[in-house]
Enzyme design. Structure first.
Site, PDB file in Angstrom:
ATOM      1  N   ARG A  22     -10.756 -22.663 -49.329  1.00 26.39           N
ATOM      2  CA  ARG A  22     -10.393 -21.379 -49.947  1.00 26.39           C
ATOM      3  C   ARG A  22     -10.011 -20.358 -48.884  1.00 26.39           C
ATOM      4  O   ARG A  22     -10.270 -20.530 -47.693  1.00 26.39           O
ATOM      5  CB  ARG A  22     -11.567 -20.823 -50.765  1.00 26.39           C
ATOM      6  CG  ARG A  22     -11.960 -21.670 -51.954  1.00 26.39           C
ATOM      7  CD  ARG A  22     -12.997 -20.978 -52.811  1.00 26.39           C
ATOM      8  NE  ARG A  22     -14.217 -20.671 -52.073  1.00 26.39           N
ATOM      9  CZ  ARG A  22     -15.190 -19.877 -52.530  1.00 26.39           C
ATOM     10  NH1 ARG A  22     -15.063 -19.309 -53.708  1.00 26.39           N
ATOM     11  NH2 ARG A  22     -16.262 -19.657 -51.817  1.00 26.39           N
ATOM     12  N   ASP A  74     -22.083 -29.896 -45.036  1.00 28.87           N
ATOM     13  CA  ASP A  74     -22.563 -28.543 -44.757  1.00 28.87           C
ATOM     14  C   ASP A  74     -22.573 -28.364 -43.245  1.00 28.87           C
ATOM     15  O   ASP A  74     -23.337 -29.030 -42.544  1.00 28.87           O
ATOM     16  CB  ASP A  74     -23.959 -28.371 -45.346  1.00 28.87           C
ATOM     17  CG  ASP A  74     -24.610 -27.033 -44.988  1.00 28.87           C
ATOM     18  OD1 ASP A  74     -23.956 -26.194 -44.333  1.00 28.87           O
ATOM     19  OD2 ASP A  74     -25.789 -26.846 -45.359  1.00 28.87           O
ATOM     20  N   VAL A  75     -21.742 -27.458 -42.726  1.00 28.34           N
ATOM     21  CA  VAL A  75     -21.650 -27.289 -41.272  1.00 28.34           C
ATOM     22  C   VAL A  75     -22.980 -26.884 -40.650  1.00 28.34           C
ATOM     23  O   VAL A  75     -23.227 -27.154 -39.469  1.00 28.34           O
ATOM     24  CB  VAL A  75     -20.573 -26.251 -40.879  1.00 28.34           C
ATOM     25  CG1 VAL A  75     -19.192 -26.700 -41.323  1.00 28.34           C
ATOM     26  CG2 VAL A  75     -20.902 -24.865 -41.422  1.00 28.34           C
ATOM     27  N   ASN A 130     -13.984 -22.329 -39.114  1.00 32.07           N
ATOM     28  CA  ASN A 130     -13.711 -21.241 -40.048  1.00 32.07           C
ATOM     29  C   ASN A 130     -14.851 -20.970 -41.016  1.00 32.07           C
ATOM     30  O   ASN A 130     -14.952 -19.866 -41.557  1.00 32.07           O
ATOM     31  CB  ASN A 130     -12.431 -21.577 -40.837  1.00 32.07           C
ATOM     32  CG  ASN A 130     -12.188 -20.626 -41.990  1.00 32.07           C
ATOM     33  OD1 ASN A 130     -11.826 -19.471 -41.798  1.00 32.07           O
ATOM     34  ND2 ASN A 130     -12.415 -21.107 -43.213  1.00 32.07           N
ATOM     35  N   SER A 142     -14.618 -12.084 -36.162  1.00 33.44           N
ATOM     36  CA  SER A 142     -14.410 -11.001 -37.121  1.00 33.44           C
ATOM     37  C   SER A 142     -14.424  -9.667 -36.401  1.00 33.44           C
ATOM     38  O   SER A 142     -15.045  -9.509 -35.344  1.00 33.44           O
ATOM     39  CB  SER A 142     -15.517 -11.015 -38.179  1.00 33.44           C
ATOM     40  OG  SER A 142     -15.461  -9.865 -39.004  1.00 33.44           O
ATOM     41  N   TYR A 151     -24.157 -10.765 -40.286  1.00 29.47           N
ATOM     42  CA  TYR A 151     -22.784 -11.254 -40.096  1.00 29.47           C
ATOM     43  C   TYR A 151     -22.230 -10.802 -38.745  1.00 29.47           C
ATOM     44  O   TYR A 151     -21.601 -11.577 -38.013  1.00 29.47           O
ATOM     45  CB  TYR A 151     -21.913 -10.738 -41.242  1.00 29.47           C
ATOM     46  CG  TYR A 151     -20.533 -11.339 -41.329  1.00 29.47           C
ATOM     47  CD1 TYR A 151     -20.351 -12.635 -41.790  1.00 29.47           C
ATOM     48  CD2 TYR A 151     -19.406 -10.595 -40.984  1.00 29.47           C
ATOM     49  CE1 TYR A 151     -19.081 -13.183 -41.897  1.00 29.47           C
ATOM     50  CE2 TYR A 151     -18.132 -11.130 -41.089  1.00 29.47           C
ATOM     51  CZ  TYR A 151     -17.973 -12.425 -41.544  1.00 29.47           C
ATOM     52  OH  TYR A 151     -16.708 -12.963 -41.644  1.00 29.47           O
ATOM     53  N   ALA A 162     -23.842 -12.870 -36.003  1.00 28.04           N
ATOM     54  CA  ALA A 162     -23.309 -14.238 -35.961  1.00 28.04           C
ATOM     55  C   ALA A 162     -21.936 -14.269 -35.295  1.00 28.04           C
ATOM     56  O   ALA A 162     -21.650 -15.133 -34.452  1.00 28.04           O
ATOM     57  CB  ALA A 162     -23.227 -14.811 -37.373  1.00 28.04           C
ATOM     58  N   LYS A 163     -21.080 -13.316 -35.673  1.00 25.83           N
ATOM     59  CA  LYS A 163     -19.713 -13.315 -35.149  1.00 25.83           C
ATOM     60  C   LYS A 163     -19.660 -12.849 -33.695  1.00 25.83           C
ATOM     61  O   LYS A 163     -18.844 -13.335 -32.902  1.00 25.83           O
ATOM     62  CB  LYS A 163     -18.814 -12.452 -36.027  1.00 25.83           C
ATOM     63  CG  LYS A 163     -18.648 -12.977 -37.448  1.00 25.83           C
ATOM     64  CD  LYS A 163     -18.066 -14.385 -37.472  1.00 25.83           C
ATOM     65  CE  LYS A 163     -17.745 -14.840 -38.888  1.00 25.83           C
ATOM     66  NZ  LYS A 163     -17.166 -16.197 -38.917  1.00 25.83           N
ATOM     67  N   ILE A 171      -8.937  -8.793 -44.711  1.00 25.10           N
ATOM     68  CA  ILE A 171      -7.923  -9.729 -45.181  1.00 25.10           C
ATOM     69  C   ILE A 171      -8.160  -9.989 -46.673  1.00 25.10           C
ATOM     70  O   ILE A 171      -9.303 -10.056 -47.121  1.00 25.10           O
ATOM     71  CB  ILE A 171      -7.990 -11.067 -44.400  1.00 25.10           C
ATOM     72  CG1 ILE A 171      -7.999 -10.818 -42.891  1.00 25.10           C
ATOM     73  CG2 ILE A 171      -6.831 -11.975 -44.796  1.00 25.10           C
ATOM     74  CD1 ILE A 171      -6.764 -10.164 -42.312  1.00 25.10           C
TER      75      ILE A 171
END
Length: 244
Positions: free
Chosen positions: A12, A60-61, A89, A142, A155, A158-159, A188
């Site tokens: 997606r 599952d990564v 990704n 990100s 988030y 993590a990024k 985006i």
């Protein structure tokens, strides 16, 4: 010998656009997904309709055992081939102010974006480093990992960590003809941003619009190409001028 591409979280949004762009390069693409098989099948059908070569791979990564099993099975079935292009990704958001954030929301976000990068990349690196043609890795970071965002300590952490890992890994594997770069999108138009107050946020963006997945995919395509073979350890922002 055939060189393949693997896109994690490829069913997606940005992942889907990236898969289609890679397939358009004539590279057989492996679309990783975790749960949404219908979406993955839709991507597969779209790529095949355009004449591209595509496989689906469910795991599952953030689960090291699943990563090992899925990639071992693929390698056993393709002894003469290797995954030369990797786009990390897969990522999830669990937004909340930190003082109200449950443990699971912290760990799940870190696990998918950061541990997922580690498990998948570690598994594929040896083959990339052994081959004459090396490989190209693109990590999807990100804007949040560069400047931080309210309600996204998990988030953003993590990024930001993914950006640090990108720079360090690039140094480790540069002599083996493997490039490692990160792309840091701003806002985006994807499922991940559809619940955000777009009209309000657009006023913060100099270009006054959200980006399109295809615009990010075009940048990833370049970084995976031989034209970018002297670029490594870089973090490239794509955000309409919001933060540069």
């Amino acid at each position: 010998m055939m060189k393949y591409a693997l896109v994690t979280g490829g069913s997606r949004g940005l992942g889907k656009a990236i898969c289609k762009e890679i397939a358009g390069m004539g590279i057989p693409v492996i679309v990783n997904y975790q749960q949404n098989e219908a979406a993955a099948l839709e991507v597969k059908a779209e790529i095949e309709a355009l004449g591209g070569s595509v496989q689906l791979m469910k795991f599952d990564v953030g689960n090291a055992e699943e990563v090992e099993q899925a990639l071992d099975a693929w390698m056993d079935a393709h002894p003469d081939d290797y995954i030369a292009y990797l786009v990390n990704n897969a990522g999830i958001r669990r937004d909340n102010v930190m003082f109200m954030m449950p443990d699971t929301d912290w760990h799940d976000v870190i696990n998918t974006s950061l541990n997922g990068f580690f498990y998948v990349t570690r598994k594929l690196l040896p083959k990339m480093m052994m081959r004459k043609h090396g490989g190209h890795i693109v990590n999807m970071a990100s804007l949040s990992g560069l400047k931080g965002m309210q309600g996204q300590t998990n988030y953003s952490a993590a990024k930001a960590a993914l950006i640090g890992a990108t720079k360090a890994l690039a140094l480790e594997v540069a002599q083996r003809n493997v490039t490692v770069n990160a792309v840091a999108p701003g806002f985006i138009e994807t499922d991940m941003t559809k619940e955000l107050p777009q009209d309000e946020l657009k006023r913060l963006i100099p270009m006054n619009r959200f980006g399109k997945p295809e615009e990010v995919a075009a940048l990833v395509k370049f970084l995976l190409s031989d034209a970018a073979s002297y670029i490594t350890g870089e973090v490239i922002s794509i955000n309409g001028g919001l933060y540069t």
